[in-house]
Design an enzyme around this catalytic site. Structure first.
Site, PDB file in Angstrom:
ATOM      1  N   TYR A   1       0.662  -1.229  -0.036  1.00 16.20           N
ATOM      2  CA  TYR A   1      -0.074  -0.111  -0.092  1.00 16.20           C
ATOM      3  C   TYR A   1       0.682   1.397  -0.021  1.00 16.20           C
ATOM      4  CZ  TYR A   1      -3.600   3.367   1.389  1.00 16.20           C
ATOM      5  OH  TYR A   1      -4.202   4.424   1.517  1.00 16.20           O
ATOM      6  N   ASP A   2       1.761   1.440   0.919  1.00 20.20           N
ATOM      7  CA  ASP A   2       2.754   2.388   0.787  1.00 20.20           C
ATOM      8  C   ASP A   2       3.633   2.585  -0.423  1.00 20.20           C
ATOM      9  OD1 ASP A   2       2.256   2.630   3.505  1.00 20.20           O
ATOM     10  OD2 ASP A   2       3.876   1.594   4.389  1.00 20.20           O
TER      11      ASP A   2
ATOM     12  N   GLU B   1     -28.509   0.911  18.062  1.00 26.31           N
ATOM     13  CA  GLU B   1     -27.073   1.380  17.826  1.00 26.31           C
ATOM     14  C   GLU B   1     -26.137   1.528  19.052  1.00 26.31           C
ATOM     15  OE1 GLU B   1     -27.337   4.617  15.269  1.00 26.31           O
ATOM     16  OE2 GLU B   1     -28.568   3.817  13.840  1.00 26.31           O
TER      17      GLU B   1
ATOM     18  N   LYS C   1     -24.152   3.850  21.314  1.00 21.36           N
ATOM     19  CA  LYS C   1     -23.568   5.156  21.738  1.00 21.36           C
ATOM     20  C   LYS C   1     -22.395   5.388  22.023  1.00 21.36           C
ATOM     21  CE  LYS C   1     -25.577   9.156  23.492  1.00 21.36           C
ATOM     22  NZ  LYS C   1     -24.590   9.888  24.222  1.00 21.36           N
TER      23      LYS C   1
ATOM     24  N   LYS D   1     -33.706   4.037  17.827  1.00 18.46           N
ATOM     25  CA  LYS D   1     -34.217   5.077  16.776  1.00 18.46           C
ATOM     26  C   LYS D   1     -35.456   4.308  16.047  1.00 18.46           C
ATOM     27  CE  LYS D   1     -29.923   7.102  15.695  1.00 18.46           C
ATOM     28  NZ  LYS D   1     -28.581   7.218  14.693  1.00 18.46           N
TER      29      LYS D   1
HETATM   30  S1  IVH Z   1     -27.980   9.981  16.535  1.00 23.12           S
HETATM   31  C1  IVH Z   1     -31.147  11.970  16.655  1.00 23.12           C
HETATM   32  N1  IVH Z   1     -26.609   8.020  17.008  1.00 23.12           N
HETATM   33  O1  IVH Z   1     -25.004  11.144  20.966  1.00 23.12           O
HETATM   34  C2  IVH Z   1     -30.005  12.629  16.573  1.00 23.12           C
HETATM   35  N2  IVH Z   1     -26.068   9.744  18.133  1.00 23.12           N
HETATM   36  O2  IVH Z   1     -26.891  13.057  22.434  1.00 23.12           O
HETATM   37  C3  IVH Z   1     -28.969  12.415  17.522  1.00 23.12           C
HETATM   38  N3  IVH Z   1     -24.081   9.536  19.518  1.00 23.12           N
HETATM   39  O3  IVH Z   1     -24.315  14.426  19.732  1.00 23.12           O
HETATM   40  C4  IVH Z   1     -27.666  11.567  17.134  1.00 23.12           C
HETATM   41  N4  IVH Z   1     -23.535   7.369  18.981  1.00 23.12           N
HETATM   42  O4  IVH Z   1     -22.433  12.477  19.509  1.00 23.12           O
HETATM   43  C5  IVH Z   1     -27.098   9.054  17.189  1.00 23.12           C
HETATM   44  N5  IVH Z   1     -25.561   5.803  16.895  1.00 23.12           N
HETATM   45  C6  IVH Z   1     -25.705   7.243  17.235  1.00 23.12           C
HETATM   46  C7  IVH Z   1     -24.684   7.737  18.128  1.00 23.12           C
HETATM   47  C8  IVH Z   1     -25.051   9.154  18.661  1.00 23.12           C
HETATM   48  C9  IVH Z   1     -23.220   8.455  19.653  1.00 23.12           C
HETATM   49  C10 IVH Z   1     -23.893  10.635  20.301  1.00 23.12           C
HETATM   50  C11 IVH Z   1     -23.614  12.091  19.283  1.00 23.12           C
HETATM   51  C12 IVH Z   1     -24.557  13.033  19.668  1.00 23.12           C
HETATM   52  C13 IVH Z   1     -25.289  12.633  20.896  1.00 23.12           C
HETATM   53  C14 IVH Z   1     -26.535  12.654  21.210  1.00 23.12           C
END
Ligand code: IVH
Length: 711
Positions: free
Chosen positions: A73-74, A155, A157, A329
């Site tokens: 790659y390099d 998902e 966080k 979500k």
């Molecule tokens: S959705 C609905 N999805 O959490 C729109 N946020 O408090 C909000 N975050 O500032 C964002 N993983 O930094 C979303 N899978 C994820 C996330 C995520 C981390 C963080 C993001 C946001 C904060 C919301």
């Protein structure tokens, strides 16, 4: 003759260079650049290289499944860099070469998001999650929509920072932080250095915004802090802070030291894309080179969602990144629009927050390690306590100032914090003890070294109290352990226990003794756990370590403040130990990442009697004290030491240095008896006087060029 303090300004570089090339001075260009147009073949090759690099970069960074070795790659990247240097018109903003080495920015510009970046409401536990679902149903009911169930996307966080990436016609145009949700900061220069951020995407709509989380993996975080501690720099509290700091740096070249990663989690503004569900949008992202977590699930009932949240909670400690919760979500995008938001929090998404990772427990004692250079480093001995599912007994206390600042007193209850996989920390006294009248005193470092009983001292310039006894067994052990360690001489099969055993038996006192162990084979065989085979392997591994490059040897010496990076920089600059030993503080301080203060500390440690003796000893044994491959040992100036002074008519200082080095010579700054040549330009200063006094041969630029065979 005196040097005189007023030097005439040196001629502009380009002109001087043009003169030497015999070109008209007004039309000058760096020699690597070509004035011509690239041929069709060259253009096609550049396009092909970009495509290959994009493909292999994606395999490596995003899919974590490379098809070719790193050096292949390099090699492709080097080839493209060379082509672009020659024909700058071939360079595109989305070229893989643009990931590194961008220009620093003066300050971070504010940028308005096309659509606000929302935040999330929290739920803790089942009840609150169910209440959130009920609120959604009620809201939709008021709009005349009856929903008995939803499809959810669940998902992790990730605890990093949210960013927005804007692509125009598939090319990354702008990367921004979330900021206050409406207005963020332009951090394109840094985000483009992240391998997992695509610079270019195929089949993209004219306008596309992708949102996601930039973070530092726990592995990278630990390595970064280790490196910083080695180099005497302050360490970061947690991966989030170090990621946020990295993204907001002005100089993108510093990003190489702070590797970041990214998960994409949302398609933002994209007028020409129409998805029915968030799930589809994630799949689209995945198919278009973005890194989307593969453990994201699509679930159809609240019970499944809760079970999944609990699974993430349990797995939390096994991940290579910190998560502080799970995001749930509603997948249907039409429903999302119907649900809308309350203030900044969407009704259609929520964060399931994990229970706290702090606990209160008794700080039984503060104990002190002694580092290889004598630093006393505190750690907390705790009454065992469960934090986030793990029992902890020990915790970090960074240094004594940290203890004073946090007001930590042994014998009291304290708050301990465990963040992901990171070593637990003592945060503060527990609130209830602060009220007490007769608190124990704030813990201070011991007056005597806990290992050798020597009185300790606190130098003004250090945050550490020190044990200055160089025969302190603990210090010696740390140093020996460091020497054979993975980043240093990397002697296979040498753990700290083995080193301690050899040290206790008097088989190893200084690092050089490792290489004399072959003579004491019989004694080794008598040690517990050392069989015929393991002794043979160990001795072979020790022999093999003689081949480690100079930079590692330099690092292995255990000079305070010389971490891996600094060792590499010193090795590159000075090329061998003699040049480094001869160097002045000012010369050492010119090395990248080293200032005056550090330069002076490094120099005095290098010239310490024991260090000089150790270096001699190791050199005789055959360790490498010169950079192989870089400094040719042949060439017209092989073995010669050259000093430059004054302004040369055509060559710049850097060019002259490079050419001397390429011819096998060494450039030092001070004239001494060991100097072979002084190359003097205009306004040479006191070096010329000294050279004449010491009968050092003085050359002008012409003379140098003749020696270089450039007549
Ligand atoms: S959705 C609905 N999805 O959490 C729109 N946020 O408090 C909000 N975050 O500032 C964002 N993983 O930094 C979303 N899978 C994820 C996330 C995520 C981390 C963080 C993001 C946001 C904060 C919301």
């Amino acid at each position: 003759m005196s040097g005189g303090s007023e030097r005439p300004p040196s001629p502009p570089r380009a002109e001087a260079k043009a003169g030497s090339l015999g070109e008209p001075p007004e039309r000058t260009k760096a020699p690597a650049k070509s004035t011509g147009e690239p041929s069709e073949r060259t253009k096609a090759r550049a396009a092909e290289l970009r495509q290959l690099l994009e493909h292999h970069g994606h395999r490596y960074y995003v899919l974590d499944d490379p098809e070719i070795p790193d050096d292949a790659y390099d090699a492709l990247l080097d080839e493209l860099r060379t082509l672009e240097a020659e024909f700058p018109q071939l360079q595109t903003p989305d070229s893989p070469t643009q990931r590194v080495g961008g220009e620093p920015v003066g300050r971070l510009e504010k940028v308005e998001h096309l659509e606000p970046m929302l935040s999330l409401g929290n739920v803790r536990g089942e009840q609150e999650l169910k209440a959130w679902v009920a609120r959604m149903k009620a809201h939709l009911g008021r709009e005349g929509i009856v929903r008995r169930s939803f499809e959810y996307v669940v998902e992790p966080k990730v605890d990093g920072l949210a960013v927005s990436l804007l692509y125009r016609d598939g090319v990354l145009e702008r990367g921004a932080t979330r900021g206050n949700g409406e207005v963020g900061e332009d951090v394109t220069h840094n985000l483009r250095t992240i391998g997992q951020v695509p610079l270019h995407i195929e089949d993209a709509p004219p306008l596309l915004e992708v949102r996601g989380e930039v973070y530092m993996s726990l592995g990278d975080f630990a390595a970064l802090n280790e490196r910083r501690a080695e180099e005497g720099l302050s360490t970061f509290m947690n991966p989030r802070n170090s990621a946020a700091g990295a993204v907001r740096q002005l100089d993108p070249s510093l990003m190489a030291e702070r590797p970041l990663s990214m998960w994409a989690y949302q398609v933002g503004v994209a007028p020409d894309l129409s998805f029915e569900t968030h799930w589809e949008a994630l799949e689209w992202l995945r198919e278009h080179s973005f890194r989307v977590n593969s453990d994201i699930k699509r679930l159809r009932s609240e019970d499944e969602v809760i079970a999944q949240c609990l699974r993430w909670q349990e797995r939390r400690g096994e991940l290579d990144f910190e998560i502080d919760g799970v995001v749930i979500k509603v997948s249907d995008l039409k429903l999302q629009r119907r649900l809308g938001s309350v203030g900044r929090d969407p009704r259609w998404a929520v964060a399931w927050k994990f229970p706290p990772t702090t606990a209160v427990t008794r700080l039984n004692a503060v104990e002190w390690n002694v580092g290889k250079s004598g630093d006393l480093r505190p750690y907390a001995v705790l009454e065992p306590v469960a934090v986030g599912g793990v029992t902890i007994k020990l915790a970090t206390l960074h240094n004594e100032e940290d203890i004073v600042r946090k007001d930590i007193r042994a014998g009291e209850d304290v708050i301990v914090l465990r963040a992901g996989d990171v070593i637990p920390q003592v945060v503060s006294p527990a609130p209830h003890v602060v009220e007490h009248e007769d608190r124990p005193p704030v813990t201070r470092p011991p007056a005597r070294c806990p290992y050798c009983d020597t009185p300790t001292v606190k130098p003004n310039e250090s945050v550490f109290t020190k044990c200055l006894n160089r025969d302190c067994p603990e210090r010696a052990w740390q140093l020996l352990k460091h020497f054979v360690g993975r980043a240093a001489m990397d002697v296979d099969g040498f753990g700290e226990k083995q080193v301690a055993l050899l040290q206790q038996r008097g088989l190893v006192k200084s690092a050089a003794d490792f290489y004399r162990l072959r003579e004491r084979r019989e004694e080794l065989l008598e040690l517990e756990g050392f069989g015929e085979l393991s002794v043979n392997n160990l001795l072979d591994a020790i022999d093999a370590s003689k081949q480690r490059p100079f930079a590692r040897v330099l690092f292995a010496l255990g000079i305070e403040e010389v971490g891996e990076v600094t060792a590499r920089n010193l090795a590159m600059r000075f090329r061998d130990i003699d040049a480094l030993l001869e160097a002045s503080v000012a010369e050492i301080a010119e090395t990248p990442g080293i200032g005056e203060k550090m330069g002076s500390a490094i120099r005095s440690q290098l010239h310490d009697d024991r260090m000089v003796a150790l270096i001699e000893d190791l050199r005789k044994i055959g360790l490498r004290f010169a950079e192989a491959g870089l400094a040719p040992t042949s060439g017209p100036l092989a073995g010669k030491t050259v000093v430059l002074t004054g302004t040369l008519p055509t060559l710049s200082r850097e060019e002259a240095t490079e050419r001397i080095q390429a011819a096998g010579g060494r450039v030092t700054s001070a004239v001494s008896k060991k100097t072979h040549y002084l190359v003097a330009g205009e306004v040479p200063g006191s070096k010329l006087e000294k050279a004449e006094r010491l009968h050092v041969r003085v050359l002008d630029e012409r003379g140098l060029l003749d020696l270089l065979g450039d007549g």
